[in-house]
Design an enzyme around this catalytic site. Structure first.
Site, PDB file in Angstrom:
ATOM      1  N   ASP A  18      77.250  -0.086  10.135  1.00  0.00           N
ATOM      2  CA  ASP A  18      78.035  -0.195   8.989  1.00  0.00           C
ATOM      3  C   ASP A  18      77.935  -1.462   8.275  1.00  0.00           C
ATOM      4  OD1 ASP A  18      78.774   1.370   6.528  1.00  0.00           O
ATOM      5  OD2 ASP A  18      81.022   1.195   7.469  1.00  0.00           O
ATOM      6  N   ASN A  20      76.097  -2.798   5.218  1.00  0.00           N
ATOM      7  CA  ASN A  20      75.125  -3.047   4.633  1.00  0.00           C
ATOM      8  C   ASN A  20      75.056  -3.418   3.115  1.00  0.00           C
ATOM      9  OD1 ASN A  20      73.547  -2.837   7.105  1.00  0.00           O
ATOM     10  ND2 ASN A  20      72.401  -0.918   6.235  1.00  0.00           N
ATOM     11  N   GLY A  21      75.864  -2.435   2.503  1.00  0.00           N
ATOM     12  CA  GLY A  21      76.223  -2.814   1.036  1.00  0.00           C
ATOM     13  C   GLY A  21      77.039  -3.948   0.831  1.00  0.00           C
ATOM     14  N   TRP A  23      77.599  -6.357   2.868  1.00  0.00           N
ATOM     15  CA  TRP A  23      76.856  -7.619   3.059  1.00  0.00           C
ATOM     16  C   TRP A  23      76.038  -8.000   1.741  1.00  0.00           C
ATOM     17  CZ3 TRP A  23      71.649  -8.990   2.965  1.00  0.00           C
ATOM     18  CH2 TRP A  23      71.077 -10.127   3.764  1.00  0.00           C
ATOM     19  N   HIS A  35      70.169  -2.840   3.263  1.00  0.00           N
ATOM     20  CA  HIS A  35      69.671  -1.920   3.892  1.00  0.00           C
ATOM     21  C   HIS A  35      68.278  -2.480   4.801  1.00  0.00           C
ATOM     22  CE1 HIS A  35      72.636   0.976   2.784  1.00  0.00           C
ATOM     23  NE2 HIS A  35      71.803   1.229   1.617  1.00  0.00           N
ATOM     24  N   SER A  63      73.955   9.577   7.734  1.00  0.00           N
ATOM     25  CA  SER A  63      74.894  10.636   8.149  1.00  0.00           C
ATOM     26  C   SER A  63      74.688  11.906   7.240  1.00  0.00           C
ATOM     27  CB  SER A  63      76.328  10.287   7.987  1.00  0.00           C
ATOM     28  OG  SER A  63      76.944  10.152   6.669  1.00  0.00           O
ATOM     29  N   TRP A  67      73.902  11.820   1.836  1.00  0.00           N
ATOM     30  CA  TRP A  67      73.253  12.597   0.757  1.00  0.00           C
ATOM     31  C   TRP A  67      74.081  12.276  -0.530  1.00  0.00           C
ATOM     32  CZ3 TRP A  67      68.445  13.413   1.640  1.00  0.00           C
ATOM     33  CH2 TRP A  67      68.078  13.982   3.010  1.00  0.00           C
ATOM     34  N   ARG A  69      75.165   9.947  -1.890  1.00  0.00           N
ATOM     35  CA  ARG A  69      75.422   8.753  -2.490  1.00  0.00           C
ATOM     36  C   ARG A  69      74.360   8.720  -3.770  1.00  0.00           C
ATOM     37  NH1 ARG A  69      75.291   3.911   2.134  1.00  0.00           N
ATOM     38  NH2 ARG A  69      77.191   4.601   2.737  1.00  0.00           N
ATOM     39  N   LEU A 129      63.646   1.774  27.684  1.00  0.00           N
ATOM     40  CA  LEU A 129      64.861   2.058  26.701  1.00  0.00           C
ATOM     41  C   LEU A 129      64.660   3.590  25.996  1.00  0.00           C
ATOM     42  CD1 LEU A 129      67.826   0.944  25.521  1.00  0.00           C
ATOM     43  CD2 LEU A 129      66.371   0.323  23.517  1.00  0.00           C
ATOM     44  N   SER A 194      83.689   8.437  10.866  1.00  0.00           N
ATOM     45  CA  SER A 194      82.718   8.934   9.942  1.00  0.00           C
ATOM     46  C   SER A 194      81.816  10.004  10.281  1.00  0.00           C
ATOM     47  CB  SER A 194      82.019   7.833   9.293  1.00  0.00           C
ATOM     48  OG  SER A 194      82.985   7.069   9.007  1.00  0.00           O
TER      49      SER A 194
HETATM   50  C1  IPE Z   1      78.782   5.844   8.486  1.00  0.00           C
HETATM   51  O1  IPE Z   1      78.751   4.974   7.620  1.00  0.00           O
HETATM   52  C2  IPE Z   1      77.382   6.441   8.423  1.00  0.00           C
HETATM   53  C3  IPE Z   1      76.281   5.215   8.943  1.00  0.00           C
HETATM   54  C4  IPE Z   1      76.195   4.022   9.234  1.00  0.00           C
HETATM   55  C5  IPE Z   1      74.945   6.038   8.767  1.00  0.00           C
HETATM   56  P1  IPE Z   1      79.495   5.273   6.079  1.00  0.00           P
HETATM   57  O2  IPE Z   1      79.365   3.941   5.135  1.00  0.00           O
HETATM   58  O3  IPE Z   1      78.859   6.512   5.298  1.00  0.00           O
HETATM   59  O4  IPE Z   1      81.052   5.855   6.368  1.00  0.00           O
HETATM   60  P2  IPE Z   1      82.108   5.803   5.433  1.00  0.00           P
HETATM   61  O5  IPE Z   1      81.806   6.909   4.170  1.00  0.00           O
HETATM   62  O6  IPE Z   1      82.682   4.652   4.894  1.00  0.00           O
HETATM   63  O7  IPE Z   1      83.254   6.770   6.268  1.00  0.00           O
HETATM   64  C1  IPE Z   2      75.571   1.315   6.561  1.00  0.00           C
HETATM   65  O1  IPE Z   2      75.910   0.611   5.522  1.00  0.00           O
HETATM   66  C2  IPE Z   2      74.167   2.112   5.951  1.00  0.00           C
HETATM   67  C3  IPE Z   2      74.135   3.524   5.727  1.00  0.00           C
HETATM   68  C4  IPE Z   2      75.186   4.280   5.655  1.00  0.00           C
HETATM   69  C5  IPE Z   2      72.948   4.083   5.467  1.00  0.00           C
HETATM   70  P1  IPE Z   2      76.450   1.042   4.016  1.00  0.00           P
HETATM   71  O2  IPE Z   2      75.448   1.092   3.094  1.00  0.00           O
HETATM   72  O3  IPE Z   2      77.503   2.331   4.169  1.00  0.00           O
HETATM   73  O4  IPE Z   2      77.440  -0.307   3.737  1.00  0.00           O
HETATM   74  P2  IPE Z   2      78.580  -0.552   3.119  1.00  0.00           P
HETATM   75  O5  IPE Z   2      79.751   0.113   3.996  1.00  0.00           O
HETATM   76  O6  IPE Z   2      78.651  -0.060   1.842  1.00  0.00           O
HETATM   77  O7  IPE Z   2      78.786  -2.140   3.137  1.00  0.00           O
HETATM   78 MG    MG Z   3      79.452   1.977   4.859  1.00  0.00          MG
END
Ligand code: IPE
Ligand code: IPE
Ligand code: MG
Length: 246
Positions: A18, A20-21, A23, A35, A63, A67, A69, A129, A194
């Site tokens: 978690d 990426n956004g 970052w 991503h 997760s 979907w 998003r 692995l 989550s």
């Molecule tokens: C959990 O992260 C899912 C993945 C990393 C794939 P989210 O970013 O979707 O989790 P929430 O919504 O903040 O709990």
């Molecule tokens: C996790 O990073 C990747 C996925 C859930 C696909 P996020 O996209 O949730 O990143 P944040 O939580 O918004 O920083």
């Molecule tokens: Mg996230």
């Protein structure tokens, strides 16, 4: 004095990748750049798992809830999944990694499903692995599909409801044949599960780090492994029992 052997390397590590956004936002870039940068961390965590003798690495990539998003982000993630599968499989295969995708893949496009199948088939005989990518995965989905399978067996007269127990449920879950999850890591600083592995995390050691996934390098991973090595896993027993004093 009884000498208790202490296993310090987790056999099975599961990670919620978690952050990426956030970052990307910090860099003034769009979310998709985060991503993309995250793929590098996938690569390095796979390599480091091999180096450290971890047997199974399970990564949460998408997760059941993701979907929801924006459509653009979802399609970008699907695209990235597709290209990463194509570009990484050769290298994974060369490194003797067995790739498995867990989750409800029926929601993916035919093209992506085919790509997944090909990647799994190509690496199926590998003995190094085991890399599991959780895609369209949810802990609740997993328990639901397990229970549904058992209900079908009851319906067919192959299973007595009285024989449903923890073991029968466990056996119908995803990756029932693999070692239990020892270490559960979440990057990105949030303190929640989550809807990742629920049943399978019952006795996992939890580790949360504020490090955002694209910054999760070998040093950050090692820190999690060090932390794990210092934990005492009691599985309901007392510390004295484990030390052989009782
Ligand atoms: C959990 O992260 C899912 C993945 C990393 C794939 P989210 O970013 O979707 O989790 P929430 O919504 O903040 O709990
Ligand atoms: C996790 O990073 C990747 C996925 C859930 C696909 P996020 O996209 O949730 O990143 P944040 O939580 O918004 O920083
Ligand atoms: Mg996230």
């Amino acid at each position: 004095m009884t000498v208790t052997t202490h296993i310090t390397t987790p056999r099975h590590v599961a990670i919620i990748m978690d952050g990426n956004g956030r970052w990307a936002k910090r860099q003034g870039k769009p979310r998709h750049a985060g991503h993309r940068a995250g793929v590098k961390s996938v690569r390095s965590s796979v390599e480091y798992s091999v180096k450290q003798g971890v047997e199974v690495l399970t990564l949460f990539a998408f997760s059941s809830e993701n979907w929801q998003r924006p459509e653009k982000e979802v399609s970008m993630l699907m695209e990235l999944f597709m290209t990463a599968l194509k570009s990484e499989v050769k290298k994974l295969h060369k490194n003797n990694v067995r790739l498995k995708i867990i989750g409800d893949r029926t929601a993916f496009s035919d093209k992506l499903q085919k790509q997944i199948q090909q990647a799994e088939d190509k690496t199926a005989e590998n003995t190094g692995l085991i890399l599991q990518i959780a895609a369209n995965y949810g802990g609740r989905w997993d328990i639901t599909q397990s229970v549904r399978k058992l209900a079908e067996d009851v319906n067919k007269g192959q299973l007595d409801p009285g024989d449903i127990n923890e073991e029968t449920i466990r056996k119908s879950l995803s990756f029932a044949d693999l070692p239990e999850v020892d270490l559960f890591i979440r990057t990105g600083g949030d303190l929640r599960i989550s809807n990742f592995i629920l049943w399978q995390a019952a006795y996992a050691e939890l580790y949360f780090t504020p490090v955002l996934w694209p910054d999760f390098n070998e040093a950050a991973y090692q820190q999690a492994l060090n932390d794990f090595a210092g934990r005492q896993r009691r599985f309901g027993k007392t510390g004295e029992q484990l030390a052989g004093e009782d």
